[in-house]
Write a protein that holds these residues in place. Structure first.
Motif, PDB file in Angstrom:
ATOM      1  N   SER A   1       0.837  -1.192   0.150  1.00 22.00           N
ATOM      2  CA  SER A   1       0.041  -0.204   0.006  1.00 22.00           C
ATOM      3  C   SER A   1       0.985   1.285  -0.071  1.00 22.00           C
ATOM      4  CB  SER A   1      -0.917  -0.003   1.249  1.00 22.00           C
ATOM      5  OG  SER A   1      -1.306  -1.019   1.586  1.00 22.00           O
TER       6      SER A   1
ATOM      7  N   LEU B   1       2.268   1.708  -3.359  1.00 17.92           N
ATOM      8  CA  LEU B   1       1.366   2.328  -4.393  1.00 17.92           C
ATOM      9  C   LEU B   1       0.979   3.814  -4.052  1.00 17.92           C
ATOM     10  CD1 LEU B   1      -1.444  -0.552  -4.760  1.00 17.92           C
ATOM     11  CD2 LEU B   1      -0.053   0.492  -6.448  1.00 17.92           C
ATOM     12  N   ILE B   2       0.746   4.037  -2.669  1.00 15.04           N
ATOM     13  CA  ILE B   2       0.513   5.600  -2.571  1.00 15.04           C
ATOM     14  C   ILE B   2       1.654   6.293  -2.797  1.00 15.04           C
ATOM     15  CG2 ILE B   2       0.254   7.057  -0.524  1.00 15.04           C
ATOM     16  CD1 ILE B   2      -1.619   4.938   0.699  1.00 15.04           C
TER      17      ILE B   2
ATOM     18  N   GLU C   1       2.015   5.831  -7.102  1.00 15.06           N
ATOM     19  CA  GLU C   1       0.903   5.928  -7.939  1.00 15.06           C
ATOM     20  C   GLU C   1      -0.279   6.499  -7.297  1.00 15.06           C
ATOM     21  OE1 GLU C   1       0.842   5.687 -11.060  1.00 15.06           O
ATOM     22  OE2 GLU C   1       2.257   4.139 -11.626  1.00 15.06           O
ATOM     23  N   GLY C   2      -0.038   6.717  -5.788  1.00 15.60           N
ATOM     24  CA  GLY C   2      -1.566   7.242  -5.143  1.00 15.60           C
ATOM     25  C   GLY C   2      -1.692   8.676  -5.190  1.00 15.60           C
ATOM     26  N   PRO C   3      -2.844   9.210  -4.352  1.00 15.88           N
ATOM     27  CA  PRO C   3      -3.046  10.269  -3.945  1.00 15.88           C
ATOM     28  C   PRO C   3      -2.045  11.241  -3.265  1.00 15.88           C
ATOM     29  CG  PRO C   3      -4.304   9.041  -2.612  1.00 15.88           C
ATOM     30  CD  PRO C   3      -3.534   8.214  -3.368  1.00 15.88           C
TER      31      PRO C   3
ATOM     32  N   HIS D   1      -0.770  17.063  -5.649  1.00 12.90           N
ATOM     33  CA  HIS D   1      -1.471  17.142  -6.732  1.00 12.90           C
ATOM     34  C   HIS D   1      -2.944  17.693  -6.701  1.00 12.90           C
ATOM     35  CE1 HIS D   1       0.493  13.077  -7.042  1.00 12.90           C
ATOM     36  NE2 HIS D   1       0.872  13.793  -8.073  1.00 12.90           N
TER      37      HIS D   1
ATOM     38  N   LEU E   1      -1.981  20.973  -8.896  1.00 14.93           N
ATOM     39  CA  LEU E   1      -1.404  20.579 -10.269  1.00 14.93           C
ATOM     40  C   LEU E   1      -2.826  20.373 -10.941  1.00 14.93           C
ATOM     41  CD1 LEU E   1       0.845  17.775  -9.329  1.00 14.93           C
ATOM     42  CD2 LEU E   1       1.469  20.095  -9.778  1.00 14.93           C
TER      43      LEU E   1
ATOM     44  N   ALA F   1     -11.985   7.582   4.376  1.00 13.02           N
ATOM     45  CA  ALA F   1     -10.952   7.058   3.236  1.00 13.02           C
ATOM     46  C   ALA F   1     -11.340   7.682   1.752  1.00 13.02           C
ATOM     47  CB  ALA F   1     -11.302   5.842   3.035  1.00 13.02           C
ATOM     48  N   TYR F   2     -12.573   8.060   1.695  1.00 13.07           N
ATOM     49  CA  TYR F   2     -13.002   8.577   0.369  1.00 13.07           C
ATOM     50  C   TYR F   2     -12.381   9.998   0.395  1.00 13.07           C
ATOM     51  CZ  TYR F   2     -15.526  10.475  -3.559  1.00 13.07           C
ATOM     52  OH  TYR F   2     -16.066  11.242  -4.565  1.00 13.07           O
TER      53      TYR F   2
ATOM     54  N   CYS G   1      -8.680  10.049  -0.137  1.00 13.84           N
ATOM     55  CA  CYS G   1      -8.317   9.996  -1.520  1.00 13.84           C
ATOM     56  C   CYS G   1      -8.499  10.983  -2.417  1.00 13.84           C
ATOM     57  CB  CYS G   1      -9.001   8.786  -1.983  1.00 13.84           C
ATOM     58  SG  CYS G   1      -9.081   8.380  -3.859  1.00 13.84           S
ATOM     59  N   ILE G   2      -9.678  11.717  -2.443  1.00 12.40           N
ATOM     60  CA  ILE G   2      -9.816  12.714  -3.163  1.00 12.40           C
ATOM     61  C   ILE G   2      -8.985  13.949  -2.854  1.00 12.40           C
ATOM     62  CG2 ILE G   2     -11.474  14.595  -3.873  1.00 12.40           C
ATOM     63  CD1 ILE G   2     -12.020  11.629  -5.079  1.00 12.40           C
TER      64      ILE G   2
ATOM     65  N   LEU H   1      -5.094   7.263   4.558  1.00 10.77           N
ATOM     66  CA  LEU H   1      -5.358   6.476   4.037  1.00 10.77           C
ATOM     67  C   LEU H   1      -4.619   5.163   4.215  1.00 10.77           C
ATOM     68  CD1 LEU H   1      -7.134   5.923   1.491  1.00 10.77           C
ATOM     69  CD2 LEU H   1      -5.454   6.386   0.043  1.00 10.77           C
TER      70      LEU H   1
END
Lengths: 316, 271
Positions: free
Chosen positions: A25, A28-29, A32-34, A38, A41, A272-273, A276-277, A284
Motif C-alpha cells: 500500500s 502504491l500510495i 501512484e497514489g493520491p 496533486h 496541479l 477514506a474517500y 483519496c480525493i 489512507l
C-alpha cells in the motif's frame, strides 16, 4: 506442543502478510497514489513542476526509503499529521471509528441473524415459502447496493414514501437521534448482508440436513426444530464462523463506502474517500493498516476457535 | 441455493448471450444509441416514440444512455474477466502441474495479501494514476480479481492431477502440455466458466459503485454514473433515469446469477 506449532506458524504467516500489505500500500500510495501536492496541479503537469510543488510543501521525493519510513511510522503507532484535515491522523481515526461501528456493528449482527433465520426456515421443506425466500434473496442480491440505497431512501426518508427519517446527515446526541439517523443505513446494510449470506448458510444447513446422523435423529423421534437448531446448526458452525469472520472487519471497521458517502456518515469509509480525493495519503495508509490488522487478527482467532470447535481440522 | 433444472441450460444460455451480443454489437456498430451524449430534446421530456424512456436533466435520451452504459459496462467487465481468468488459469496450471511447493506457497501468499486489503482502498492507493489515465482502474481490478479464480482453479487442478488416468499418462511419458490439453482442460472448463461468471458480476458491481462515487472515465458513460445522475433527478421528483438504470443493472446481474446457478447445477451433477 503439537497444537502450538501450527498456531505459531499461522501467526507468523499473518504477520508477514500484514507487513507485505503495508509495504504494498505504501509503495502504491508513494508512486501512484493520491498526494496533497496533486491538489495544486493541473492534468498535464510535468514531473519538474510536481517536484517543485512537493519541495515547496516540504514533501520528500518519492523513494523506497520514504515507503519504509511510512511503514515504520505506522508500526510505531505514529501515523502523522493530516494536512488536509489539519489534525493528527489518530484524532481523525478516533472520531471515525465509533461512527462506523455504530452503524455497521448492529447491521452486521442483524444481517447474520436474518441470514440464519432464512436458512433455518428453508430447512423446513415448505415449498412455497422456500421458493419465495429464494426469489427474494436472489432479487436483493441482484439489486446493486446503490439501487437498494436509493429505493430505501425514497421509501423511508422522502415525502413520496413514508418520510419517517431524515434524508441524510449525522447529528447524534441521544439514543432517539441515533435511531433517527442510523435506522435506514442499518436496514440497508443488514438486508444486503442477510440476503448475501442466506444462500451460503442455507447450503451448509441443507448439506447437514441430508446427512446420516440427521436421519438417525429423525428416526429416533427428535423434532425437526430441535434437529436443526441443536444438531445441524452446531455441525455447520465451522463454515458459518469462517464466513462471518472473513467479512467482519470489512463490514464493521471498513464501513460501507457507498452508505457512508451517500448518508454523509462521518465514518471510516467517508474518511477514506475524502482522503483519496484530497490526497491525504497518511490517513489512507492508517485506515488500510487498521483494517488489515483487524482482519488478520480475527483470522488467527478464528483458526484457533475452529481448532477448538472441531479438533479434526488441521490448523496448518 | 437456487437449483435450476439443467434442461434450461441451452435455451437460457442462448437467449441471454444472443440478447446481450445483439445489444453490444448494435451499439458498437452505431445502429443504436448514437445520440447518448447529444442534447436532443427539452429537459425531462416525457416518454414518447422518439424517447421511449424520456430525457434527463440535460435533455439527453435516457434509452440511448442506458444502452451505451450497458455496452460499456459489458465491454469492461468482459475484458477484466478475460485477463483475470487467463492469469488465474495459467498460474493454476503451472502450479498444479509442476507441483512446485515454493511457487504454490508464493502465489497463495500473494493472493492472500491482495485479498486482505479491501479493493476500494487499494484503488484509492492508486488514485493518482487512475486520475491521469482512467483505464488504469481496470489494471488494478485485474491485479486483484485474479486471486479468486486462481484459488478455486488451483485446487481443482491439484485434485484432477492426482487422478489415476493422469498419473498413468505421466508414467508413460506424456508431456505436461499434452496432459493439460487432453486430460485437464476438458475437466476444467465448467469451473472456469463459473469463476469467470463470478468475476464478471464482481467487476460490474465494483465499476458501478466506483462510478457512483465519482471515480470513473469522464469521456464515457456507465451505469454507476447514470445512477449518480438519477439521484440528482430525485430532487425534481423525476424517476425515469433511476428506474431505467436500476432495471438494466438488476436485469444484467440477475441473468448472470441465473447463469451461475446453471453452471453450479451442471457441475454438481457431473461431480
Amino acid at each position: 506442543m503439537k497444537h502450538f506449532y501450527p498456531i505459531l506458524n499461522n501467526l507468523s504467516l499473518n504477520f508477514l502478510t500484514f507487513m507485505s500489505i503495508l509495504f504494498l500500500s505504501s509503495l502504491l500510495i508513494n508512486f501512484e497514489g493520491p498526494s496533497y501536492a496533486h491538489n495544486f496541479l493541473s492534468k498535464n503537469t510535468s514531473q519538474a513542476e510536481i517536484e517543485l510543488i512537493q519541495s515547496n510543501l516540504g514533501h520528500q521525493p518519492q523513494s523506497f526509503i520514504q515507503c519504509f519510513k511510512r511503514v515504520k511510522d505506522l508500526l510505531t503507532l505514529n501515523p502523522g499529521y493530516s494536512e488536509f484535515h489539519k489534525s493528527p491522523v489518530t484524532h481523525l481515526l478516533e472520531k471515525a471509528i465509533p461512527a462506523t461501528i455504530s452503524v455497521t456493528l448492529p447491521s452486521f449482527i442483524i444481517g447474520i441473524f436474518l441470514a440464519l433465520l432464512i436458512a433455518i426456515l428453508t430447512c423446513y421443506d415448505y415449498r412455497l415459502p422456500n421458493k419465495l425466500v429464494d426469489l427474494i434473496t436472489s432479487l436483493v442480491n441482484s439489486l446493486s447496493c446503490i439501487t437498494l440505497i436509493v429505493l430505501a431512501q425514497i421509501f423511508f426518508c422522502t415525502k413520496t414514501g413514508l418520510g419517517f427519517f431524515p434524508v441524510q446527515g449525522w447529528n447524534i446526541y441521544n439514543f432517539l437521534s441515533y435511531l433517527q439517523y442510523a435506522s435506514v443505513p442499518i436496514f440497508i446494510l443488514s438486508t444486503n448482508l442477510g440476503c448475501y449470506y442466506a444462500p451460503l448458510f442455507q447450503a451448509a444447513l441443507i448439506k447437514e440436513k441430508d446427512s446420516l446422523h440427521t436421519m438417525t435423529l429423525r428416526a429416533m423421534g427428535c423434532s425437526r426444530t430441535r434437529i436443526i437448531i441443536v444438531y445441524n446448526l452446531k455441525k455447520c458452525l465451522v463454515p458459518i464462523l469462517s464466513h462471518i469472520t472473513r467479512s467482519f472487519p470489512y463490514y464493521v471497521l471498513g464501513g460501507n463506502l457507498i452508505i457512508e458517502n451517500y448518508f454523509n456518515i462521518p465514518g471510516l469509509g467517508l474518511l477514506a474517500y475524502q482522503s483519496c480525493i484530497a490526497g491525504d495519503d497518511k490517513t489512507l495508509l492508517a485506515i488500510i493498516g487498521i483494517i488489515s490488522f483487524c482482519y488478520l487478527s480475527l483470522q488467527s482467532i478464528t483458526t484457533i476457535a475452529i481448532k477448538i470447535i472441531d479438533p479434526r481440522i488441521q490448523t496448518n | 441455493m437456487n437449483s435450476k433444472s439443467p434442461n434450461l441450460f441451452p435455451t437460457t444460455l442462448i437467449i441471454m448471450i444472443a440478447f446481450y451480443l445483439i445489444l453490444t454489437l448494435s451499439v458498437r456498430f452505431n445502429f443504436m444509441a448514437q445520440d447518448w451524449n447529444q442534447i436532443t430534446a427539452n429537459q425531462y421530456a416525457s416518454c414518447s416514440l422518439t424517447y421511449p424512456l424520456g430525457t434527463n436533466f440535460n435533455g439527453q435520451n435516457i434509452l440511448s444512455r442506458v444502452l451505451q452504459s450497458l455496452t460499456n459496462s459489458l465491454d469492461h467487465a468482459l475484458a477484466v474477466t478475460f485477463f483475470c481468468c487467463l492469469i488465474a488459469s495459467l498460474l493454476a496450471f503451472l502450479v498444479g502441474l509442476r507441483k512446485k511447493k515454493r511457487l504454490y506457497q508464493l502465489t497463495i501468499f500473494l493472493s492472500n495479501t491482495l485479498d486482505t486489503i479491501p479493493i476500494y482502498l487499494l484503488i484509492f492507493c492508486y488514485y493518482q494514476a487512475i486520475r491521469l489515465d482512467p483505464h488504469k482502474l481496470y489494471y488494478i481490478i485485474i491485479a486483484v480479481f485474479w486471486t479468486h479464480p486462481f484459488k478455486s482453479l488451483v485446487n481443482q487442478v491439484l485434485t484432477v492431477a492426482s487422478h489415476n488416468d493422469i498419473l498413468a499418462a505421466k508414467h508413460i511419458g506424456c508431456s505436461n502440455f499434452r496432459i493439460l490439453y487432453k486430460y485437464i482442460l476438458p475437466k476444467m472448463y465448467l469451473p472456469l466458466l463459473a469463476e469467470a461468471n463470478l468475476v464478471f458480476i464482481s467487476t460490474l458491481k465494483l465499476e458501478t459503485s466506483l462510478s457512483f462515487i465519482g471515480i470513473y472515465n469522464d469521456k464515457t458513460i456507465n451505469l454507476g454514473k447514470m445512477l449518480a445522475e438519477a439521484v440528482g433527478d430525485l430532487l425534481y421528483e423525476k424517476y425515469n433515469n433511476l428506474i431505467a438504470s436500476s432495471f438494466a443493472l438488476t436485469l444484467l446481474i440477475y441473468s448472470l446469477t441465473l447463469l451461475k446457478n446453471i453452471f453450479e447445477t451442471i457441475r454438481k451433477k457431473k461431480a
